[in-house]
Design an enzyme around this catalytic site. Structure first.
Site, PDB file in Angstrom:
ATOM      1  N   GLY A   1      19.641  -9.566 -89.361  1.00  0.00           N
ATOM      2  CA  GLY A   1      18.206  -9.532 -89.162  1.00  0.00           C
ATOM      3  C   GLY A   1      17.839  -8.983 -87.809  1.00  0.00           C
ATOM      4  O   GLY A   1      17.705  -7.781 -87.611  1.00  0.00           O
TER       5      GLY A   1
ATOM      6  N   TYR B   1       6.537 -20.505 -99.191  1.00  0.00           N
ATOM      7  CA  TYR B   1       5.522 -19.760 -99.927  1.00  0.00           C
ATOM      8  C   TYR B   1       5.406 -20.280-101.366  1.00  0.00           C
ATOM      9  O   TYR B   1       6.040 -21.258-101.739  1.00  0.00           O
ATOM     10  CB  TYR B   1       5.827 -18.265 -99.861  1.00  0.00           C
ATOM     11  CG  TYR B   1       5.690 -17.707 -98.460  1.00  0.00           C
ATOM     12  CD1 TYR B   1       4.525 -17.896 -97.711  1.00  0.00           C
ATOM     13  CD2 TYR B   1       6.728 -16.997 -97.856  1.00  0.00           C
ATOM     14  CE1 TYR B   1       4.393 -17.397 -96.420  1.00  0.00           C
ATOM     15  CE2 TYR B   1       6.603 -16.491 -96.568  1.00  0.00           C
ATOM     16  CZ  TYR B   1       5.431 -16.700 -95.853  1.00  0.00           C
ATOM     17  OH  TYR B   1       5.314 -16.207 -94.582  1.00  0.00           O
TER      18      TYR B   1
ATOM     19  N   GLN C   1      10.737  -6.902-101.697  1.00  0.00           N
ATOM     20  CA  GLN C   1      10.523  -8.346-101.785  1.00  0.00           C
ATOM     21  C   GLN C   1       9.064  -8.605-102.152  1.00  0.00           C
ATOM     22  O   GLN C   1       8.149  -8.007-101.569  1.00  0.00           O
ATOM     23  CB  GLN C   1      10.853  -9.041-100.472  1.00  0.00           C
ATOM     24  CG  GLN C   1      10.837 -10.573-100.609  1.00  0.00           C
ATOM     25  CD  GLN C   1      10.945 -11.298 -99.281  1.00  0.00           C
ATOM     26  OE1 GLN C   1      10.087 -11.150 -98.420  1.00  0.00           O
ATOM     27  NE2 GLN C   1      11.995 -12.079 -99.116  1.00  0.00           N
TER      28      GLN C   1
END
Length: 388
Positions: free
Chosen positions: A319, A175, A103
């Site tokens: 996760g 972001y 990523q």
């Protein structure tokens, strides 16, 4: 006896990459890299402990340039000097057929001058984030926008050279890619901002260059994914209608997947409390069959993951649960679901490769210093912060 779960089936992307199963480990902030962005041995050990079961493992985020750094302990793909470090990451993840995706991002205004060693954070416009202590960023010039796009392309090339199976463009969690799409952080009146279509221009330019780099340099099938957050609560901010329009454009980009970042997979609108339809269902309708989704958000049990499969969403990410149980897939395949661990105690952390900085990050999110995973409502409330 092993149950006949859909999520244990293989999955083939449009690029030709085939996963051994449909379980994904999503990118999670663990703050265990060196200060300069190189991987540490502790981090390599963590990857080795948690890989091997899922079909796809997406790394914690790596910055594409020096001004893209968002926090200490973050991986970097900002220069060729990091290729050996990134190669160690890819090699560590490649166990038992698990595919490795890097990523990549720029943090933009979600950084600060301390992390950036005295430099002012940058963004689409000089608008600070709505959070305590946020610094006012400097708006990128047109030339700097073009350079940042090029930096994303260079990071994609380094991922290919390092041996990864793909990259994920991090357009979520407020972001830089999201900052250009957001009407809160993007107040520009040039080709990079203004209308909804112009606010899509920067992420679409990054996607196009990434595709060109993959076509030129990849010698085997290579994944290109995109991650987004469906909504913002800021005013003005991204609303689900904006995201659905963006998704319809993204489905034309021949991406391998769209990763929808939410703390709860079935979350409804943050802004319209009268709408009871889960956002993931709205996004699925906009994406159609051309843009496969990864759903993430407080999925833990096999039944919860299979519920995602039943809706037609092909990939589900574990996760926090993957932190507690690195052998989740293996235990399901062995018919040992009753042995799956759903909580982490402080005593478990070292054996799970979770070093003190990561443990402190996790427990600061959940509010418990001794245990993570016991309070699902509290965990879900903060999971968006973990998935970077």
């Amino acid at each position: 006896m092993m149950a006949n779960y859909q999520f244990l089936n293989t999955y083939k992307f449009r690029s030709g990459v085939t996963l051994k199963n449909r379980i994904v480990i999503p990118p999670m902030t663990e703050t265990m890299s060196f200060h300069d962005g190189n991987v540490t041995q502790d981090e390599i050990d963590y990857f080795r402990i948690h890989t091997g079961g899922a079909g796809l493992f997406i790394t914690p985020v790596a910055n594409v340039n020096a001004l893209g750094k968002g926090f200490e302990g973050e991986l970097s793909a900002a220069a060729d000097q990091f290729i050996p470090s990134l190669s160690r990451v890819a090699h560590a993840i490649h166990q038992n057929g698990t595919k490795a995706v890097l990523q990549i991002f720029s943090a933009g205004r979600m950084s600060n001058s301390q992390v950036l060693r005295g430099y002012q954070p940058v963004s689409a416009s000089a608008i600070p984030a709505v959070r305590p202590g946020a610094e006012t960023p400097r708006a990128l010039t047109d030339e700097e926008v073009e350079q940042t796009i090029a930096d994303f392309g260079s990071a994609v090339q380094r991922a290919i050279q390092a041996g990864f199976d793909g990259v994920e463009l991090h357009g979520a969690n407020t972001y830089l890619l999201q900052q250009f799409f957001s009407p809160h952080s993007n107040r520009r009146d040039d080709r990079w901002g203004g209308s909804l279509e112009k606010r899509m221009a920067f992420p679409l330019a990054v996607i196009q260059l990434a595709k060109q780099v993959i076509q030129k340099y990849a010698v085997k099938p290579f994944l290109l994914g995109y991650r987004l957050s469906p909504e913002e609560i800021e005013e003005p901010g991204i609303r689900i209608e904006d995201t659905l329009a963006f998704v319809k454009v993204l489905r034309q980009q021949q991406l391998d997947y769209l990763h929808v970042s939410m703390g709860n997979a079935w979350r409804t609108s943050l802004n319209d409390k009268s709408d009871s339809e889960p956002l993931i269902k709205k996004i699925q309708a906009a994406a159609g069959v051309d843009l496969p989704l990864i759903s993430v958000g407080n999925l833990r049990t096999p039944a919860e993951v299979e519920k995602v499969m039943a809706t037609g969403i092909p990939l589900a990410a574990l996760g926090q649960e993957s932190l507690a149980e690195p052998h989740w897939v293996q235990k399901v395949m062995a018919g040992a679901e009753d042995q799956i661990r759903y909580q982490i105690s402080a005593a478990d952390a070292p054996d799970l490769g979770i070093q003190l900085p990561f443990w402190n990050f996790l427990t600061n999110l959940t509010g418990s210093k001794d245990e993570v995973g016991s309070n699902r409502k509290q965990d879900a409330k903060h999971l968006d912060k973990l998935f970077s």
